[in-house]
Design an enzyme around this catalytic site. Structure first.
Site, PDB file in Angstrom:
ATOM      1  N   LYS A 182      -2.687  50.643 -16.174  1.00  0.00           N
ATOM      2  CA  LYS A 182      -1.791  50.472 -15.019  1.00  0.00           C
ATOM      3  C   LYS A 182      -2.638  50.012 -13.833  1.00  0.00           C
ATOM      4  O   LYS A 182      -2.952  50.796 -12.927  1.00  0.00           O
ATOM      5  CB  LYS A 182      -1.049  51.784 -14.741  1.00  0.00           C
ATOM      6  CG  LYS A 182       0.246  51.567 -13.992  1.00  0.00           C
ATOM      7  CD  LYS A 182       1.168  52.750 -14.133  1.00  0.00           C
ATOM      8  CE  LYS A 182       2.360  52.668 -13.220  1.00  0.00           C
ATOM      9  NZ  LYS A 182       3.262  51.556 -13.493  1.00  0.00           N
ATOM     10  N   GLU A 218       7.255  43.541 -23.275  1.00  0.00           N
ATOM     11  CA  GLU A 218       7.906  44.522 -22.409  1.00  0.00           C
ATOM     12  C   GLU A 218       8.533  43.836 -21.209  1.00  0.00           C
ATOM     13  O   GLU A 218       8.436  42.615 -21.048  1.00  0.00           O
ATOM     14  CB  GLU A 218       6.935  45.613 -21.953  1.00  0.00           C
ATOM     15  CG  GLU A 218       5.805  45.141 -21.065  1.00  0.00           C
ATOM     16  CD  GLU A 218       4.960  46.309 -20.549  1.00  0.00           C
ATOM     17  OE1 GLU A 218       5.519  47.355 -20.209  1.00  0.00           O
ATOM     18  OE2 GLU A 218       3.731  46.134 -20.478  1.00  0.00           O
TER      19      GLU A 218
END
Ligand code: PLP
Ligand code: COI
Length: 339
Positions: A182, A218
């Site tokens: 992330k 995604e």
């Protein structure tokens, strides 16, 4: 009481009174402290600014019916932040410090935790950045760990009403890059494709796998799942997607509570008709049903463009029920903050 129309909140920055800040200097973290100052004063040479040496997390606090506050799997966010930190040569944030920062921030801003039943939540953003005087491409010598928060509503405008997504020609991450971490660079790469999607009135992009561009990877801000006619919960498996804590929670709930077969595997973009329902899942997105996906000239509709499908609705009820404390959670999923 703070004057906020909780039901009308979107997903935007609101300055809440307190944030937690800790510094890493000379090889060690200080104990960290709450501050009212929402401005950072850092060196112009900070590697976070030039070379993207930073990572972040996102988790939520949920007001329960009894007034207490639930945190959902914050230990998982701590572990993921440390995996991101390791990838970018940043120091680990001990789980104890991470949880202290999160809990102190939530407690200090308690009146900003939306009331039970409003549909809104407190979004918490932990951030780790490399700072200090530097110019070469080197890791920083000093780091800041920061936690701030704000009340939010739905991330995708529809909430539980389906919205549409578009397959992007761009990649957000490289096959052996940082897609599973992330880190800000992944999101910088997604800004332009995201803008192109919004300009065409789609909620966000669907990224394909960066190696072959044939399989769903995604969404720019959430993981993808599909439900088959055989009642399977299917979600992509790839080393370059962000391992969503919500997604892994849904895999477990689908299997254990809904009795579904669960599959982490390939989702070829030209086999969308396998799925009778589809959705995006994540902390900010919660569970957002996908009405349809635009792929080049083709527009594929799943269950409906206007109604959430029955399996997505059941998954939503289970997950949201657990997060707000109405349904008993699997062991260790909830940490309660007494207020
Ligand atoms: N994928 C991306 C790119 C995200 O930014 C997020 C949000 O955190 C997710 C997936 C969902 O992850 P999680 O469920 O842990 O919030
Ligand atoms: C989250 O769901 O926590 C995210 O980080 C998604 C988005 C706001 C980037």
């Amino acid at each position: 009481m703070v004057d906020i129309k909780w039901e009308e909140l979107g997903f935007s920055y609101i300055k809440t009174p307190y944030r937690f800040i800790a510094h890493w200097r000379d090889g060690a973290w200080d104990e960290g402290t709450l501050t009212e100052d929402n401005q950072l004063h850092i060196s112009e040479g900070s590697p976070a600014l030039h070379y993207g040496q930073q990572c972040f997390e996102g988790l939520k606090a949920y007001r329960r019916k009894d007034g207490k506050i639930n945190l959902f799997r914050p230990d998982q966010n701590s572990q993921r932040m440390n995996r991101s930190a390791r990838r970018l040569l940043m120091p680990m944030v001990p789980e104890e410090l991470f949880l202290k920062g999160v809990k102190e921030t939530v407690k200090a801003n308690e009146e900003y935790v939306p009331p039970y039943g409003s549909g809104a939540t407190l979004y918490i953003r932990p951030l780790l950045i490399g700072v200090g005087d530097n110019i070469g491409v080197h890791p920083a010598t000093e780091y800041i760990f920061l936690v701030f928060c704000m009340p939010v509503g739905a991330y995708f405008k529809g909430g539980l009403t389906p919205t549409n997504f578009i397959v992007s020609e761009y990649d957000r991450a490289a096959p052996k890059g940082t897609g599973a971490d992330k880190v800000g660079g992944n999101y910088a790469a997604s800004l332009m494709p995201g803008k192109l999607a919004h300009e065409r009135h789609f909620s966000d992009c669907i990224y394909l796998d960066p190696e072959t561009h044939t399989k769903i990877e995604e969404v720019g801000s959430a993981n993808f799942f599909g439900i088959t006619a055989e009642n399977q919960f299917v979600t992509p498996k790839s080393p370059s997607i962000l391992p969503s804590i919500t997604k892994y929670s849904l895999l477990q709930l689908a299997e254990e509570c809904l009795g579904m077969a669960v599959v982490e595997g390939d989702c070829p973009i030209d086999e969308l008709d396998r799925f009778v329902e589809a959705g995006a899942c994540g902390t900010a997105a919660a569970i957002s049903p996908i009405g349809g996906i635009q792929n080049g000239e083709d527009f594929h509709v799943f269950y409906s463009e206007t109604e959430v499908g029955p399996v997505t609705q059941r998954l939503y009820d289970e997950l949201i029920g657990i997060q707000f404390g109405d349904i008993e959670a699997p062991d260790g999923w909830i940490q309660v903050i007494e207020v």
